[in-house]
Design an enzyme around this catalytic site. Structure first.
Site, PDB file in Angstrom:
ATOM      1  N   LYS A  94       3.186  -1.896  -6.594  1.00 57.63           N
ATOM      2  CA  LYS A  94       3.474  -1.673  -5.065  1.00 57.63           C
ATOM      3  C   LYS A  94       4.887  -2.201  -4.610  1.00 57.63           C
ATOM      4  O   LYS A  94       5.333  -3.191  -4.971  1.00 57.63           O
ATOM      5  CB  LYS A  94       2.479  -2.324  -4.313  1.00 57.63           C
ATOM      6  CG  LYS A  94       1.989  -1.592  -3.127  1.00 57.63           C
ATOM      7  CD  LYS A  94       0.614  -2.391  -2.561  1.00 57.63           C
ATOM      8  CE  LYS A  94       0.164  -1.912  -1.469  1.00 57.63           C
ATOM      9  NZ  LYS A  94      -0.959  -2.866  -0.876  1.00 57.63           N
TER      10      LYS A  94
HETATM   11  C1  E4P Z   1      -2.906  -1.571   1.661  1.00 57.20           C
HETATM   12  O1  E4P Z   1      -2.242  -1.067   0.940  1.00 57.20           O
HETATM   13  C2  E4P Z   1      -2.263  -2.121   2.799  1.00 57.20           C
HETATM   14  O2  E4P Z   1      -1.635  -3.457   2.488  1.00 57.20           O
HETATM   15  C3  E4P Z   1      -3.330  -2.655   3.705  1.00 57.20           C
HETATM   16  O3  E4P Z   1      -3.989  -1.437   4.094  1.00 57.20           O
HETATM   17  C4  E4P Z   1      -2.951  -3.142   5.021  1.00 57.20           C
HETATM   18  O4  E4P Z   1      -3.775  -3.454   6.088  1.00 57.20           O
HETATM   19  P1  E4P Z   1      -3.656  -4.330   7.260  1.00 57.20           P
HETATM   20  O5  E4P Z   1      -2.613  -3.703   8.283  1.00 57.20           O
HETATM   21  O6  E4P Z   1      -5.085  -4.247   8.053  1.00 57.20           O
HETATM   22  O7  E4P Z   1      -3.489  -5.680   6.511  1.00 57.20           O
END
Ligand code: E4P
Length: 217
Positions: free
Chosen positions: A83
């Protein structure tokens, strides 16, 4: 639609994986912090539990450092998706890692143009954050819709990984729009099974069943 589980808690992943509801996992630095686990150790454990992609996020900000971190994370297991943040450096890192055959998830996407750039550098996944847009009174689902249109217009292979899912309605709307994947916390996935009329109907059936005095087993 594929379901990724947005957590670094192995017990929660195991429950959904056993049910066939875990097509992959996403983690981020905040979820690693919440788990209290070492990133390399927990990522390896999760990658060994599930067949699908497991996203592990770099924390460097410069492209060359992201590439080095990404290469290290990618070595953990074959199903790791590295990522990278949706920055100019992140796009550079994405291009290099993708050319090496590594799955790349471009995260923190908040605009259709960002998603277009990520597709052009060969991202495997683009992660638009719905909930965080909703938090600032912008409809995050419109973004999913726009990206779907753009990717379909040009036949990009990059998969739309709807992220920052906060509610069961987010999940339903992403499925209607045609997001390829959604990543949601385990509690949201479980809540998708609920309906007040299911509870009411079951309660009535149980009361009537008790009156029959019968048993099945
Ligand atoms: C996933 O890849 C993201 O990091 C995650 O869905 C972020 O979610 P949030 O905005 O609830 O922290």
């Amino acid at each position: 639609m594929k379901f990724f589980v947005d957590t670094a808690e192995v017990d929660e992943i195991a429950e959904l994986n056993d049910l066939g509801m875990c097509d992959g996992v996403t983690t981020n630095p905040s979820l690693i912090l919440k788990s209290g686990r070492d990133i390399l150790e927990v990522t390896k454990e999760i990658a060994g539990m599930v067949d699908g992609p497991v996203s592990a996020e770099v924390v460097a900000l410069k492209a060359e450092d992201m590439i080095a971190e990404g290469r290290k994370l990618a070595k953990i297991a074959e199903n790791i998706a590295v990522k990278v943040p949706m920055t100019w450096d992140g796009l550079k890192a994405c291009g290099v890692l993708a050319a090496e055959g590594t799955m790349v998830n471009v995260t923190l996407c908040f605009s259709a143009n960002q998603a277009l750039l990520a597709a052009k550098v060969g991202a495997t996944f683009i992660s638009p954050f719905i909930g965080r847009l909703d938090d600032i009174n912008i409809d995050g689902l419109d973004l999913i819709d726009d990206i779907r249109t753009i990717y379909d217009n040009y036949g990009y292979d990059t998969q739309i990984l709807a992220a920052s899912i906060r509610s069961v309605n987010h999940a339903k709307d992403c499925a209607l729009i045609g997001a390829d994947v959604m990543t949601a916390p385990p509690e949201v996935i479980k809540k998708m099974a609920n309906h007040v009329l299911t509870d009411k109907g079951l309660d009535a059936f149980m009361k009537d069943w008790a009156k029959t005095g019968q048993k099945i087993l």
